[in-house]
Design an enzyme around this catalytic site. Structure first.
Site, PDB file in Angstrom:
ATOM      1  N   ASP A  23      -6.152  -4.093 -69.564  1.00 41.54           N
ATOM      2  CA  ASP A  23      -5.369  -4.305 -70.788  1.00 41.54           C
ATOM      3  C   ASP A  23      -5.393  -5.744 -71.273  1.00 41.54           C
ATOM      4  O   ASP A  23      -5.055  -6.665 -70.527  1.00 41.54           O
ATOM      5  CB  ASP A  23      -3.914  -3.883 -70.551  1.00 41.54           C
ATOM      6  CG  ASP A  23      -3.806  -2.390 -70.318  1.00 41.54           C
ATOM      7  OD1 ASP A  23      -3.993  -1.640 -71.279  1.00 41.54           O
ATOM      8  OD2 ASP A  23      -3.559  -1.978 -69.163  1.00 41.54           O
TER       9      ASP A  23
ATOM     10  N   ASP B   8      -9.597  -6.960 -64.924  1.00 39.67           N
ATOM     11  CA  ASP B   8      -8.366  -6.404 -65.460  1.00 39.67           C
ATOM     12  C   ASP B   8      -8.776  -5.544 -66.665  1.00 39.67           C
ATOM     13  O   ASP B   8      -9.917  -5.636 -67.148  1.00 39.67           O
ATOM     14  CB  ASP B   8      -7.448  -7.558 -65.900  1.00 39.67           C
ATOM     15  CG  ASP B   8      -6.206  -7.075 -66.610  1.00 39.67           C
ATOM     16  OD1 ASP B   8      -5.499  -6.215 -66.051  1.00 39.67           O
ATOM     17  OD2 ASP B   8      -5.941  -7.550 -67.739  1.00 39.67           O
TER      18      ASP B   8
HETATM   19 MG   LIG Z   1      -4.136  -7.675 -68.782  1.00 44.07          MG
END
Ligand SMILES: [Mg+2]
Length: 227
Positions: free
Chosen positions: A14, A12
């Site tokens: 962010d 991932d």
């Molecule tokens: Mg995230």
């Protein structure tokens, strides 16, 4: 304690590799503030891992803002342009990603963000992105039909490795509850590095919970250890 061996790693972006969640919080706080409304942690928590347009809808509905989704997103965009050049890599992110890359472990990015958004957030980290075999960016990828917690993004991302790894051979790194759910639904292993304010109970399906990427021990998943 060791876990099943993995061959491929999906990240991932962010809140996991970069500290952008703080900047999203600041942008939403500023825009909601224009309407006299407070953007709270309770609301923030419910948005983690969702795509941008979904977040806009939820915020407008929850705070009853007198604004269209399009206008809200445009105002946020103006905030992002000021804030995102300041995005920093999270502790341990560079070391882990460069380690796996140097050892020949195939790695890819699986983010709910769009390509434009990734380009804006990573404008000062372009060399870092070159470590990844490919970038799957959900909001602008026609093959990703639904956002997390749907498993689609991770399955699409894994399918783009030439080796076509099985889901159970893939390890996902996430920071959000929705991301953990998506990875579990994809039948992948998942290491979560959550915001410390997230309740432990919501993370019980994760394979492993860490406080920082710096704590990760690759050998526990059959990956080459740090030297
Ligand atoms: Mg995230």
């Amino acid at each position: 304690m060791t876990f099943s061996k993995v061959t491929h790693v999906l990240f991932d972006l962010d809140g996991l590799l970069i500290d952008s969640e703080n900047f999203y919080t600041q942008a939403f706080t500023n825009v909601c503030g224009k309407y006299g409304k407070a953007f709270t942690w309770e609301l923030k928590k419910s948005l983690l891992g969702f795509q941008g347009h979904e977040c806009a809808e939820k915020i407008i509905k929850e705070l009853d803002l007198p604004v269209t989704k399009e206008d809200f997103m445009k105002q946020c965009q103006e905030e992002y342009e000021v804030l995102f050049p300041n995005v920093q890599l999270m502790p341990g992110a560079k070391k882990l990603v460069e380690h796996l890359k140097s050892k020949g472990v195939p790695i890819a990015l699986a983010t709910s963000s769009s390509e434009d958004s990734v380009n804006m957030k990573m404008q000062n980290h372009t060399a870092f992105l070159e470590n990844f075999h490919h970038l799957t960016m959900g909001s602008s990828d026609p093959d990703v039909k639904k956002g997390k917690p749907d498993p689609s993004i991770f399955l699409v991302c894994a399918s783009r490795f030439p080796e076509k790894p099985k889901p159970e051979e893939c390890l996902v790194f996430e920071d959000a509850v929705n991301g953990v759910k998506a990875a579990c639904a994809a039948n992948m292993l998942v290491v979560v590095v959550p915001d410390p304010r997230i309740e432990k109970e919501l993370l019980k399906d994760a394979t492993l919970v860490l406080r920082s990427l710096e704590e990760f021990q690759p050998e526990l998943f059959g990956l080459p250890p740090y030297e």
